[in-house]
Design a protein around this motif. Structure first.
Motif, short mmCIF file in Angstrom:
data_model
loop_
_atom_site.label_atom_id
_atom_site.label_comp_id
_atom_site.label_asym_id
_atom_site.label_seq_id
_atom_site.Cartn_x
_atom_site.Cartn_y
_atom_site.Cartn_z
N GLY A 110 0.78 -1.22 0.00
CA GLY A 110 0.00 0.00 0.00
C GLY A 110 0.82 1.27 0.00
O GLY A 110 0.25 2.37 -0.04
N ALA A 111 2.15 1.16 0.04
CA ALA A 111 3.00 2.35 0.00
C ALA A 111 2.96 2.98 -1.39
O ALA A 111 2.95 2.28 -2.40
N ILE A 112 2.93 4.31 -1.42
CA ILE A 112 3.03 5.03 -2.68
C ILE A 112 4.49 5.39 -2.91
O ILE A 112 5.12 6.04 -2.07
N TRP A 113 5.03 4.96 -4.03
CA TRP A 113 6.36 5.37 -4.47
C TRP A 113 6.14 6.38 -5.59
O TRP A 113 5.45 6.10 -6.58
N PHE A 114 6.68 7.59 -5.44
CA PHE A 114 6.42 8.62 -6.42
C PHE A 114 7.66 9.47 -6.65
O PHE A 114 8.55 9.55 -5.81
N GLY A 115 7.67 10.10 -7.82
CA GLY A 115 8.82 10.92 -8.19
C GLY A 115 8.48 12.39 -8.27
O GLY A 115 7.31 12.78 -8.35
N HIS A 132 4.20 5.94 3.30
CA HIS A 132 3.48 4.80 3.91
C HIS A 132 3.38 5.02 5.41
O HIS A 132 4.33 5.49 6.04
N GLY A 133 2.24 4.67 5.97
CA GLY A 133 2.07 4.78 7.41
C GLY A 133 2.26 6.18 7.95
O GLY A 133 2.73 6.35 9.08
N GLY A 134 1.95 7.18 7.15
CA GLY A 134 2.10 8.57 7.58
C GLY A 134 3.50 9.11 7.48
O GLY A 134 3.74 10.27 7.83
N ILE A 135 4.43 8.30 6.98
CA ILE A 135 5.83 8.73 6.86
C ILE A 135 6.18 8.84 5.39
O ILE A 135 6.00 7.90 4.61
N ALA A 287 -3.75 2.48 -2.33
CA ALA A 287 -2.82 3.18 -1.47
C ALA A 287 -3.29 3.19 -0.03
O ALA A 287 -4.47 3.44 0.26
N ARG A 288 -2.36 2.94 0.89
CA ARG A 288 -2.62 3.02 2.33
C ARG A 288 -1.58 3.98 2.92
O ARG A 288 -0.48 3.59 3.25
#
Length: 289
Positions: A110-115, A132-135, A287-288
């Motif tokens: 659920g982590a967003i990886w973005f550029g 992810h997880g607010g971080i 996404a989470r």
């Protein structure tokens, strides 16, 4: 479904980008970065919806909480389609007003990886982030002017990301949400355009839209070019797999940078295209954050 690319929405986007199939809606979402706007296409009915947003928007992704998550120039926002409102939740580059967010994907956790990228397309200020997880953390990958991607291999162990102006595709090993090693995956030769958004199919092959390249390319996991799909416009930005069997390829395109003569020769520039991919894509994640 057509074997060759056919337009399904002739919207004339300035910089169409970020197509993503949202399975819970059986619909394709994407953006026009420069409009700026978020778009939704329902292939079963042909219904088209659009929302204006307050800043350049690089991507939109489904959220586990309902609604969507969008990457605007000012940061990561929750986007409510019912109201059209954007609510800022993270501003990782608040100190870089010349940057904007550009492309993204969701990992299995659920982590967003973005550029990000330099909006002027000059300085090496673009980075890859993980939320992810607010971080929200910098992945530590070397900065470039224009990042594109990332995209994950089917097992989640390889992250593909692009140095677009450098015409290089990189592959990084990922363990427990961290990048551990990076290797050159492929070079795009002079005259073939620039590697824009990537996506991965169920066989682990990488599909790359070529900006100014008139084509979509498919590479096997070793980096060998195995297929080229000619397109009727020059600027292809990204491909996403959709439909009930995930075998329909949707491609966003752009009219950005084309002269009047080029636009006249490419009346479909900026359209959303679809074609039979001949292979299934990967099921998307929500996404989470």
């Amino acid at each position: 479904m057509a074997l060759s690319p056919e337009p399904v929405w002739e919207l004339g986007a300035t910089l169409g980008e970020g197509p993503v199939w949202v399975a819970r809606e059986a619909a394709l979402w994407f953006v026009d970065i420069k409009a700026p706007a978020i778009h939704r296409f329902d292939p079963s009915t042909g219904a088209k919806q659009s929302w204006d947003v307050p800043a350049q928007v690089g991507w939109v992704l489904p959220s586990s909480e309902g609604g969507m998550i969008a990457g605007l120039q000012s940061g990561v926002h929750r986007f409510d389609p019912a109201s059209g409102r954007c609510e800022l939740i993270h501003a990782p580059e608040a100190g870089r007003p010349g940057n904007r967010l550009n492309d993204a994907t969701v990992a299995a956790d659920g982590a967003i990886w973005f550029g990000s990228m330099d909006d002027a397309e000059q300085d090496d200020t673009g980075r890859i982030w993980r939320l992810h997880g607010g971080i929200c953390a910098d992945t530590g990958l070397p900065p470039v002017s224009i990042t594109n991607g990332p995209a994950f291999s089917p097992d989640g162990a390889t992250l593909y990301h692009h140095d677009t102006l450098g015409r290089k595709i990189w592959a990084s090993s990922v363990e427990n949400g961290k990048v551990t090693a990076t290797r050159l995956f492929a070079d795009i030769e002079d005259g073939a355009g620039y590697p824009d958004g990537p996506t991965v199919d169920a066989e682990g092959c990488l599909w790359v839209g070529l900006f100014a390249g008139w084509a979509v390319r498919r590479y096997d996991p070793s980096g060998r070019l195995i297929a080229t799909i000619p397109m009727p416009v020059a600027n292809i930005t990204k491909v996403a797999f959709g439909g009930s069997d995930l075998r329909t390829a949707y491609a966003t395109t752009a009219s950005k940078g084309l002269s009047e003569a080029q636009l006249a020769a490419q009346p479909l520039a900026g359209a959303l295209f679809a074609f039979d991919a001949g292979v299934a894509g990967l099921e998307g994640h929500v996404a989470r954050v």
